[in-house]
Design an enzyme around this catalytic site. Sequence first.
Site, PDB file in Angstrom:
ATOM      1  N   ASP A 141       0.960 -16.027   4.004  1.00  0.00           N
ATOM      2  CA  ASP A 141       2.186 -15.895   3.207  1.00  0.00           C
ATOM      3  C   ASP A 141       3.132 -17.040   3.584  1.00  0.00           C
ATOM      4  OD1 ASP A 141       3.743 -13.205   1.735  1.00  0.00           O
ATOM      5  OD2 ASP A 141       4.938 -14.921   2.398  1.00  0.00           O
ATOM      6  N   VAL A 170       5.494 -11.060  -7.227  1.00  0.00           N
ATOM      7  CA  VAL A 170       4.407 -11.790  -7.891  1.00  0.00           C
ATOM      8  C   VAL A 170       3.494 -10.762  -8.559  1.00  0.00           C
ATOM      9  CG1 VAL A 170       2.483 -13.391  -7.592  1.00  0.00           C
ATOM     10  CG2 VAL A 170       4.529 -13.649  -6.171  1.00  0.00           C
ATOM     11  N   HIS A 216      -1.838  -8.036  -4.992  1.00  0.00           N
ATOM     12  CA  HIS A 216      -2.132  -8.621  -3.684  1.00  0.00           C
ATOM     13  C   HIS A 216      -1.847  -7.593  -2.597  1.00  0.00           C
ATOM     14  CE1 HIS A 216       2.041  -9.506  -4.817  1.00  0.00           C
ATOM     15  NE2 HIS A 216       2.350  -9.392  -3.528  1.00  0.00           N
TER      16      HIS A 216
HETATM   17  P1  5GP Z   1       5.465  -9.371  -3.302  1.00  0.00           P
HETATM   18  O1  5GP Z   1       6.914  -9.218  -2.977  1.00  0.00           O
HETATM   19  O2  5GP Z   1       5.231  -9.728  -4.748  1.00  0.00           O
HETATM   20  O3  5GP Z   1       4.635  -8.186  -2.856  1.00  0.00           O
HETATM   21  O4  5GP Z   1       4.950 -10.550  -2.393  1.00  0.00           O
HETATM   22  C1  5GP Z   1       4.773 -11.860  -2.832  1.00  0.00           C
HETATM   23  C2  5GP Z   1       4.580 -12.675  -1.589  1.00  0.00           C
HETATM   24  O5  5GP Z   1       4.125 -13.952  -1.965  1.00  0.00           O
HETATM   25  C3  5GP Z   1       5.868 -12.888  -0.788  1.00  0.00           C
HETATM   26  O6  5GP Z   1       5.697 -12.348   0.526  1.00  0.00           O
HETATM   27  C4  5GP Z   1       6.061 -14.402  -0.784  1.00  0.00           C
HETATM   28  O7  5GP Z   1       6.545 -14.904   0.447  1.00  0.00           O
HETATM   29  C5  5GP Z   1       4.666 -14.900  -1.100  1.00  0.00           C
HETATM   30  N1  5GP Z   1       4.653 -16.164  -1.820  1.00  0.00           N
HETATM   31  C6  5GP Z   1       5.404 -16.496  -2.912  1.00  0.00           C
HETATM   32  N2  5GP Z   1       5.090 -17.740  -3.337  1.00  0.00           N
HETATM   33  C7  5GP Z   1       4.123 -18.198  -2.497  1.00  0.00           C
HETATM   34  C8  5GP Z   1       3.391 -19.429  -2.435  1.00  0.00           C
HETATM   35  O8  5GP Z   1       3.570 -20.354  -3.231  1.00  0.00           O
HETATM   36  N3  5GP Z   1       2.467 -19.544  -1.440  1.00  0.00           N
HETATM   37  C9  5GP Z   1       2.241 -18.538  -0.541  1.00  0.00           C
HETATM   38  N4  5GP Z   1       1.319 -18.760   0.389  1.00  0.00           N
HETATM   39  N5  5GP Z   1       2.920 -17.373  -0.573  1.00  0.00           N
HETATM   40  C10 5GP Z   1       3.842 -17.194  -1.548  1.00  0.00           C
END
Ligand code: 5GP
Length: 110
Positions: free
Chosen positions: A30, A97, A101
């Site tokens: 992440d 996102v 995931h």
């Molecule tokens: P969510 O809040 O949707 O469950 O988690 C999305 C995760 O994706 C977040 O923890 C964020 O830090 C991670 N993330 C967002 N953009 C990127 C990226 O471009 N690369 C990586 N490796 N992680 C990302």
Amino acid sequence: MQPTIFHKIIAGEIPADIVYDTDEVLGFKDIHPQAPTHILFIAKLEKDFVSSIIDITDQTAHVPTKLIQAAKEFATEQGIDGYQLKFHCGKDGGQEVFFLHLHFLSQQSL
Ligand code: 5GP
């Protein structure tokens, strides 16, 4: 549907620190880690695409299990014996996102 950032990672269009890669599942660090080890697991195959746990159907019900199995295999490979697994489900569940995931968090470092 607009491709998400995770579609672009699978396509190799944007870089990611990949730590787990099989025919079906990709695991990468992440970008904003919330623990010493913070990995995101996603399904690579188009047929397995689902935006969120909220949108799971009979056709995609196997996908969360696939991600959990990948996380477990990764932990075994890395010798990590304690971790948290989390799905953020929908905007109100903290999901940003919309490409399903699994968050893998551990106080142990890689
Ligand atoms: P969510 O809040 O949707 O469950 O988690 C999305 C995760 O994706 C977040 O923890 C964020 O830090 C991670 N993330 C967002 N953009 C990127 C990226 O471009 N690369 C990586 N490796 N992680 C990302």
